[in-house]
Enzyme design. Structure first.
Site, PDB file in Angstrom:
ATOM      1  N   TYR A 260       0.857  -1.200   0.000  1.00  0.00           N
ATOM      2  CA  TYR A 260       0.000   0.000   0.000  1.00  0.00           C
ATOM      3  C   TYR A 260       0.886   1.241   0.000  1.00  0.00           C
ATOM      4  O   TYR A 260       2.067   1.157   0.313  1.00  0.00           O
ATOM      5  CB  TYR A 260      -0.991  -0.012   1.163  1.00  0.00           C
ATOM      6  CG  TYR A 260      -0.402  -0.257   2.532  1.00  0.00           C
ATOM      7  CD1 TYR A 260       0.150   0.768   3.282  1.00  0.00           C
ATOM      8  CD2 TYR A 260      -0.415  -1.548   3.083  1.00  0.00           C
ATOM      9  CE1 TYR A 260       0.674   0.537   4.532  1.00  0.00           C
ATOM     10  CE2 TYR A 260       0.121  -1.789   4.341  1.00  0.00           C
ATOM     11  CZ  TYR A 260       0.659  -0.749   5.054  1.00  0.00           C
ATOM     12  OH  TYR A 260       1.181  -0.982   6.290  1.00  0.00           O
ATOM     13  N   HIS A 310       6.025  -0.559   1.146  1.00  0.00           N
ATOM     14  CA  HIS A 310       5.879   0.510   0.157  1.00  0.00           C
ATOM     15  C   HIS A 310       6.898   0.314  -0.957  1.00  0.00           C
ATOM     16  O   HIS A 310       8.011  -0.106  -0.696  1.00  0.00           O
ATOM     17  CB  HIS A 310       6.133   1.872   0.797  1.00  0.00           C
ATOM     18  CG  HIS A 310       5.405   2.070   2.078  1.00  0.00           C
ATOM     19  ND1 HIS A 310       4.040   1.864   2.167  1.00  0.00           N
ATOM     20  CD2 HIS A 310       5.818   2.419   3.306  1.00  0.00           C
ATOM     21  CE1 HIS A 310       3.673   2.106   3.417  1.00  0.00           C
ATOM     22  NE2 HIS A 310       4.724   2.432   4.114  1.00  0.00           N
TER      23      HIS A 310
END
Ligand SMILES: *[C@@H]1O[C@H](CO)[C@@H](O)[C@H](O)[C@H]1NC(C)=O
Ligand SMILES: *[C@@H]1O[C@H](CO)[C@@H](O)[C@H](O)[C@H]1NC(C)=O
Ligand SMILES: *[C@@H]1O[C@H](CO)[C@@H](O)[C@H](O)[C@H]1NC(C)=O
Ligand SMILES: *[C@@H]1O[C@H](CO)[C@@H](O)[C@H](O)[C@H]1NC(C)=O
Length: 334
Positions: A260, A310
């Protein structure tokens, strides 16, 4: 025609006719040179052919749109959760639950109902248009801000968006002193000034329960880490990042890279959707290629960019592309 017999009514009727006729003539006159509005619009824009979509000299969205940008950018998406848009589609809920895989989430709609008894939940900032010029500074936490002297430049924006633990006290010369929006999640929270908007990024239902608790009873002290039980922040200025918007960023902008998006990227995307002009500070490494926070000396090393959660390289790439297309302006510091 009873009314016309009465002198008061007669005066009124005559006046009414005069007003109607002049209004008609005037509006006809003004409408006739149809390029009037067009000329006004192009005066506000750098490019004489494209119509200005905002009142700044530089606008995020332009009529002569770059295809790479317009494929991704959707200005109708609201970055913030409101009472009206808080319900999630089954797809969005499923994705949002997956990102941190919460074991036994509380009932989402019950939590949201309680949330909006504590904070306002009105729709915010969805007022883009040719008369608006909202300038924003997005201030990341990179060590490249040290010695940059950007403080005054950062403070000159309408909105100044900071994130996570970012301090200003003692660093004003380089990072500025004003903060209108502070983006955080429970594990990265800090106390704020009364005038600052707290923007919570909820990664799980418990995060929504945490903000309710942190503003009221202080009963939640632990998520997967110890968290602040109480937070100093203005309840009337608490805003919630929308999970629907969050998913849109992940899919449209990151095309599914990483698990995410990072807080920095989410803050930048918030700015791109609520501001007309976006200036970006404190993103990326310092001149020596080192990754660290401006208030700390310890190097964060590769782990900072390659956590597996990430995709820092991909996010940075998108950020640079936005800068090369003049959608944002990057200040690289030193
Ligand atoms: C943009 O967002 C709006 C509001 O969520 C949605 O209705 C619309 O379908 C989106 N447009 C595109 C092209 O995805
Ligand atoms: C959550 O609670 C509402 C009533 O407040 C209920 O209608 C709904 O079915 C519940 N959802 C789940 C997933 O249990
Ligand atoms: C903070 O601001 C609110 C208005 O948003 C006001 O009602 C409150 O009294 C202020 N609190 C302090 C401590 O200044
Ligand atoms: C960065 O973006 C460009 C253009 O979309 C692409 O060609 C390149 O492969 C990207 N690099 C990375 C590391 O994702």
């Amino acid at each position: 025609m009873m009314a016309l017999k009465h002198p008061k009514f007669r005066v009124f009727t005559v006046l009414f006719c005069v007003i109607s006729i002049t209004t008609f003539l005037f509006s006809y006159n003004y409408r006739a040179p149809s390029s009037y509005f067009y000329k006004l619009a192009s005066r506000l824009s750098d490019n004489p052919v494209s119509k200005a979509t905002c009142a700044c000299s530089r606008c995020i969205s332009a009529e002569d749109e770059d295809p790479w940008f317009s494929e991704r950018f959707n200005q109708s998406m609201s970055p913030l959760m409101s009472k009206k848009n808080s319900m999630l589609s089954a797809d969005t809920y499923k994705w949002w639950q997956w990102i941190q895989s919460e074991k036994h989430p509380a009932n989402y709609s019950d939590v949201v109902r309680r949330l909006f008894q504590v904070i306002p939940g009105e729709e915010r900032y969805m007022d883009s248009g040719p008369n608006r010029c909202r300038t924003c500074s997005v201030v990341g936490n990179s060590g490249n801000l040290k010695g940059s002297n950007y403080g005054a430049l950062i403070d000159a924006s309408d909105f100044i968006i900071r994130m996570n633990k970012a301090p200003t006290s003692g660093y004003e010369k380089d990072v500025g002193r004003r903060t209108t929006h502070h983006v955080m999640y429970p594990e990265s929270a800090k106390n704020l000034q009364n005038t600052t908007n707290l923007v919570l990024i909820p990664f799980k239902t418990l995060d929504l329960q945490w903000i309710i608790s942190a503003l009221t009873t202080g009963t939640i002290k632990h998520t997967y880490l110890p968290v602040m039980a109480k937070i100093k922040a203005n309840k009337n200025k608490v805003l919630i990042y929308s999970p629907t918007f969050f998913k849109y960023i992940f899919e449209s902008w990151l095309e599914g890279h990483g698990r995410y998006p990072s807080t920095g990227f989410l803050a930048l995307m918030l700015a791109i959707h609520i501001c007309d002009e976006v200036n970006v500070y404190g993103f990326g490494a310092d001149k020596a290629g080192n990754w660290h926070h401006y208030w700390e000396n310890n190097l964060l090393g590769g782990a900072f960019r390659h956590t597996g959660v990430h995709d820092g390289d991909y996010e940075y790439n998108i950020t640079l592309l936005l800068a090369s297309k003049k959608k944002i302006k990057m200040f690289k510091g030193r």
